[in-house]
Enzyme design. Structure first.
Site, PDB file in Angstrom:
ATOM      1  N   GLU A  24       0.832  -1.207   0.000  1.00 48.62           N
ATOM      2  CA  GLU A  24       0.000   0.000   0.000  1.00 48.62           C
ATOM      3  C   GLU A  24       0.869   1.260   0.000  1.00 48.62           C
ATOM      4  OE1 GLU A  24      -3.394   0.053  -0.289  1.00 48.62           O
ATOM      5  OE2 GLU A  24      -3.116  -2.093  -0.604  1.00 48.62           O
TER       6      GLU A  24
ATOM      7  N   TRP B 189       2.038   1.639  -3.513  1.00 49.72           N
ATOM      8  CA  TRP B 189       0.971   2.201  -4.349  1.00 49.72           C
ATOM      9  C   TRP B 189       0.981   3.731  -4.240  1.00 49.72           C
ATOM     10  CZ3 TRP B 189      -2.174   0.999  -8.163  1.00 49.72           C
ATOM     11  CH2 TRP B 189      -2.568  -0.328  -8.388  1.00 49.72           C
TER      12      TRP B 189
ATOM     13  N   TRP C 164     -21.258  10.465 -19.721  1.00 49.58           N
ATOM     14  CA  TRP C 164     -21.696  10.468 -18.328  1.00 49.58           C
ATOM     15  C   TRP C 164     -23.114  11.040 -18.226  1.00 49.58           C
ATOM     16  CZ3 TRP C 164     -18.497   7.634 -15.632  1.00 49.58           C
ATOM     17  CH2 TRP C 164     -17.124   7.648 -15.907  1.00 49.58           C
TER      18      TRP C 164
ATOM     19  N   ASN D 235     -11.208   1.412   3.472  1.00 48.60           N
ATOM     20  CA  ASN D 235     -10.657   1.281   2.120  1.00 48.60           C
ATOM     21  C   ASN D 235     -11.521   0.428   1.191  1.00 48.60           C
ATOM     22  OD1 ASN D 235      -8.549   1.726   0.142  1.00 48.60           O
ATOM     23  ND2 ASN D 235      -8.111  -0.445   0.369  1.00 48.60           N
TER      24      ASN D 235
ATOM     25  N   TRP E  68     -16.226  10.554 -12.680  1.00 50.04           N
ATOM     26  CA  TRP E  68     -15.365  10.317 -11.517  1.00 50.04           C
ATOM     27  C   TRP E  68     -14.856  11.619 -10.913  1.00 50.04           C
ATOM     28  CZ3 TRP E  68     -10.425  12.240 -11.772  1.00 50.04           C
ATOM     29  CH2 TRP E  68      -9.874  12.470 -13.039  1.00 50.04           C
TER      30      TRP E  68
ATOM     31  N   TRP F 299      -9.593   7.054  -7.881  1.00 45.73           N
ATOM     32  CA  TRP F 299     -10.859   7.339  -8.563  1.00 45.73           C
ATOM     33  C   TRP F 299     -10.785   6.909 -10.030  1.00 45.73           C
ATOM     34  CZ3 TRP F 299     -15.780   8.216  -7.595  1.00 45.73           C
ATOM     35  CH2 TRP F 299     -16.142   8.517  -6.274  1.00 45.73           C
TER      36      TRP F 299
END
Length: 428
Positions: A255, A258, A286, A321, A339, A362
């Site tokens: 993590e 990341w 969208w 999370n 998003w 996102w």
């Protein structure tokens, strides 16, 4: 006040221990005057009782108290950094500015302008890597281009990582005599135009990390560390966290990697802030229904796990999370809402908001990002609830009206929404 000093500029490294630029400033041979600036460019966009502002203020107050014990102080200002540094240079005979590097587009622009002010006055600006193990272009593919897929990036991260070299902690405690001996009064929240937030940052719990990989997906267990706001604002150093993760849990270390992956994506591709990483998804049509977005924001979608996450976020500034993935996926895929709308809402609410990670995650959820979930992966919020909160412990904690007549019906049918999303993405 005239004296031969160097400035240390606190930013997202709010600690006296293991702080790279601070360590080097204290070794400079000059007295060190530490400064923090509440940047109006950032602060003015936030409510006056923003929880993150209160958190930063509280941390600065503690740093100032620690400095006062050794006869020094923290100078706290509010305004435009460029203007404040111009004024400070008129008041001091300065021999240098020390700061840790930041990689976000606005920070790069601001730091370039501040550097110009100092260099124009013939004063060196000394910058250091501190908030990451690897920065900028330290991890590249053989052809010199940045990685855009996480796993190869992680493999290269480990290949280049040397514990003896990268985890040397900078012990400044023996150098504290180098802080400038002076007294500055610490401003009140009112002086700065802030109000204390009703939302508080929970103390972090590193003992939760030993079985992180086994428990991290189950929100009712509440077995996450709560370290993210402290890492975001630098109350804890990345070296301390990587050292701890190496000893305790490799999944947690992933993590942290990341986080660095998304930072280097933002550094190399700053257009991701407002654009899809994958241009082919620019054509997604969208729906952007404002009423549905409002219901998502309030946690009134009629899908209990989605609503629990949003209500937790609104009440506390946190969201588990796994639930972040479910709520984000629901907005983009079930409601076909851009998003960027969700990213902006999380940016406003999350205590651990960090542009690179928020944007990266996102875009992952929307399927538009660099290393994204494929567009056809659409979480079923009913199945996710059964899988990760089957006894409804987490859900009932946040959705108090779950069994009441007031609880809304689902705003969209899952099966229909899934087919609609697949169709929209295929068309794009």
């Amino acid at each position: 006040m005239k004296s031969n000093i160097v400035f240390y500029w606190f930013r997202r490294d709010l600690r006296l221990e293991d702080n790279t630029a601070l360590f080097h400033s204290l070794k400079s041979g000059f007295d060190v005057k530490p400064v923090f600036i509440f940047d109006e460019e950032i602060i003015d966009k936030l409510p006056e009782n923003d929880a993150r502002t209160s958190f930063i203020y509280k941390t600065l107050h503690k740093i100032d108290a620690d400095l006062k014990k050794i006869g020094s102080s923290l100078l706290v200002k509010k305004g435009k950094p460029q203007v404040i540094w111009n004024d400070l240079l008129k008041e001091h005979s300065c021999k240098g500015l020390y700061l840790n590097r930041d990689y976000e587009p606005y920070a790069l622009k601001r730091d370039k302008e501040v550097t110009f002010i100092f260099e124009k006055a013939g004063i060196p600006v000394n910058t250091y890597k501190d908030q990451v193990i690897f920065e900028k272009s330290e991890i590249l593919k053989k052809d010199g281009t940045p990685y855009v897929v996480y796993t190869p990036f992680k493999n290269q991260w480990f290949k280049l990582f040397d514990e003896k070299k990268h985890l040397i902690e900078k012990d400044s405690s023996k150098l504290f005599h180098s802080f400038l001996n002076y007294t500055a009064s610490f401003p009140s929240m009112e002086d700065l135009g802030f109000k204390v937030s009703t939302i508080t940052v929970v103390p972090y719990k590193l003992d939760k990390l030993f079985n992180y990989d086994e428990v991290r997906d189950f929100p009712a267990l509440d077995q996450t560390s709560y370290i993210s706001p402290y890492l975001r604002f630098g109350q804890v150093s990345i070296r301390t966290m990587v050292k701890y993760a190496l000893k305790t849990n490799k999944t947690f270390l992933s993590e942290l990697i990341w986080r660095e992956f998304f930072m280097q994506i933002l550094f190399h591709f700053p257009n991701v802030v407002t654009n899809n990483f994958r241009k082919k998804y620019d054509a997604v049509s969208w729906r952007n229904n404002e009423t549905e977005f409002e219901k998502w924001c309030k946690g009134e979608t009629g899908y209990p796990i989605v609503d629990a996450g949003m209500r937790q976020l609104n009440a506390t500034g946190y969201m588990h999370n796994r639930v972040r993935m479910i709520t984000a996926g629901f907005l983009c895929k079930h409601l076909l809402i851009d998003w960027r709308w969700g990213e902006a809402y999380f940016a406003e609410k999350l205590l651990d908001y960090e542009l690179s990670s928020n944007n990266g995650n996102w875009q992952w959820a929307a399927g538009t990002g660099c290393d994204a979930a494929p567009y056809f992966r659409i979480f079923n919020p009913i199945e996710q609830l059964k899988k990760f909160d089957k006894n409804l412990e987490y859900t009932k904690k946040w959705v108090r009206d779950l069994n009441e007549l007031t609880y809304p019906q689902p705003i969209v049918d899952h099966k229909m929404a899934r087919l609609r999303a697949l169709e929209a993405y295929k068309k794009a």
